[in-house]
Enzyme design. Sequence first.
Site, short mmCIF file in Angstrom:
data_model
loop_
_atom_site.label_atom_id
_atom_site.label_comp_id
_atom_site.label_asym_id
_atom_site.label_seq_id
_atom_site.Cartn_x
_atom_site.Cartn_y
_atom_site.Cartn_z
N ASP A 28 0.83 -1.19 0.00
CA ASP A 28 0.00 0.00 0.00
C ASP A 28 0.88 1.25 0.00
O ASP A 28 2.02 1.23 0.48
CB ASP A 28 -0.86 -0.03 1.26
CG ASP A 28 -2.18 0.68 1.07
OD1 ASP A 28 -2.57 0.88 -0.08
OD2 ASP A 28 -2.80 1.01 2.08
N LYS A 29 0.36 2.33 -0.51
CA LYS A 29 1.11 3.57 -0.56
C LYS A 29 1.64 3.97 0.82
O LYS A 29 2.79 4.39 0.96
CB LYS A 29 0.23 4.70 -1.11
CG LYS A 29 0.90 6.06 -1.15
CD LYS A 29 -0.04 7.13 -1.68
CE LYS A 29 0.62 8.49 -1.67
NZ LYS A 29 -0.30 9.56 -2.18
#
Length: 462
Positions: A263-264
Site C-alpha cells: 500500500d502507498k
Amino acid sequence: MLLSLETLNRALGFMTLSRDGEPITPELDWKRPSSVSIPNQESIRWGLLIGNGRIADKIGFRGVAAEQWKEIDVWSAGVILYVLLSGTPPFWGGVRLEETVVDVNSDSGKLRLDSWISSRIIGISRARVQSSIRSGLVSVNDRIVDKVSHVIRAGDKVNCTISELQPLRAEPEDIPLDIVYEDEHVLVVNKPAHMVVHPAPGNASGTLVNGILHHCSLPTVALPNRDSEEDDISDDEFNSFAAGQNCGTCETNIRPGIVHRLDKGTSGLLVVAKDEHSHAHLSEQFKLHTIHRVYISLTSGVPTPLSGRVEIPVGRDPNNRIRMTAVPGPSNSGQARHAASRYKVIEILAAGGSALVEWRLETGRTHQIRAHAKYLGIPLLGDEVYGGTKNMALSLLRPRIPSSHHGQLAQLVSRLDRPCLHAVALGFNHPKTGKNVHFSCQPPEDFAEILSWLRKISTEKD
C-alpha cells in the site's frame, strides 16, 4: 474464423492452475460448453468477456442453449485463455452492450442507468461505466444519455460501448532507492511510506516502478491504465503485471516485474523480478502462499487474546470503494475472499493504550492486515480509513499517560499521516539458485519515533 471447443480443450490441457496449493487443470466440457469441469468436483468462478460483449459467470454463454455454442470465435477463445492464465478479468475497452431492460428490481422502483449497466457486465467497476456514460457512449431508446443517474424503466433499449483507457507511460526517473539486496535476477527494495508502487491515474510519476526503470537502465514501457478507485488500494496483493507480456490492446510490458505490491502508506520490503523467469517463479510462490512475510504495526488498543489467528474473508466495502471489510461467513459469499492472518503482541505500550503487534500473512488480500485489525477492534494508529483516527488515539492514550505529556502526545499524533504498518521481513526461494533467502529492515523514522516515545512514556508515572 472459428475455433472448436475440442481444440480449445486441448489447449487448456497444457495449463495448470492451483487452488489452496494443489494443482488443478481446467477442462471445457465438450457437451456442456457453458461450464468448466474441475477434477475432484471443485469449481472456479471467472468473470469472463465473451463474443457478443456480454459477461458470464463461467466459461460460455449464460442462458444460451449448448447446441448453439459448439464453436466460438478465436478472439473469445483468446480472452478465455487470458482469464485462465492471469486469473484477472480482461480489458473492458470496446465492449458493447445492447439490451432491453426487462424488469426494474429496486426498493424505490427507480433504477439508475450506471447501476443497471454495471449489473449487466459482471466485474466492471461503476466508475468505468460512469466514464463511458459521460463520454457520450451510452444511448437509451436511441438517444444519447450523458447523465449517470438517469432513471431507466422496463422496456427501455440501452446501447453502451465501454470507453477505451489510454495507456499510461512509465518514464525512468532518478529516484533514490533503498536497495537491500540485488543480483542479476532479483531486487529487494525497502519501500518508503507515501511511495506508490506503480503508475496509476493520479500517480503517473514518482513511483517505485519509475525509479526501478532508471536504476536498471531499461527503456520506457507502457502500463495499463486503471480505474481511479483501483489506485492505492493494494496491500501486498499478487500483481499480475508480467515482465515482457503483451495482451492485445492492453499494453503490459513491465521490466523489471512487480511481483507484489505494498500500500502507498505501508513501508518496508518488496521483491522485484528482473527477468521473465524470475517473475514467473516468484509469482508462483506468492500464489502458493509460500513467501515468508512479516509485518509490524502500532495499534489503537491491545488485542484480546494477545496472539491468535484471524480467518475472516475480506471483501470490498459496499459503502466505500477504497476500503475493504472483514466479512464473517463463507468466503464465497459476495465478493469476499478467503483471508488468514496470524498476529502476536510483541509489546504492550502506554498501559494498554497501544501495542506493537507482529503480523504473519497466510494470504495476501487487499488491505488484509488493516481490515483484520479493524475487525479485532484494534485499528492501526494513523489509519484514518479503517478507524485508527487521531481522535481515537488521543482518547485511548491520554487517560493512560502523565498529564504533563499530553501536549507532546498531541503533537506526535497530529503528525501521523499514514497507517503505522511496516513490512519488516521477507523470505523466498531464490528463482535461480533455489536457496531460501531472508531479508529484514528496521522501521522508518516516523514509525520509530512514536514507538520510542510510547516505550518511554510507558515507564513513567504522573
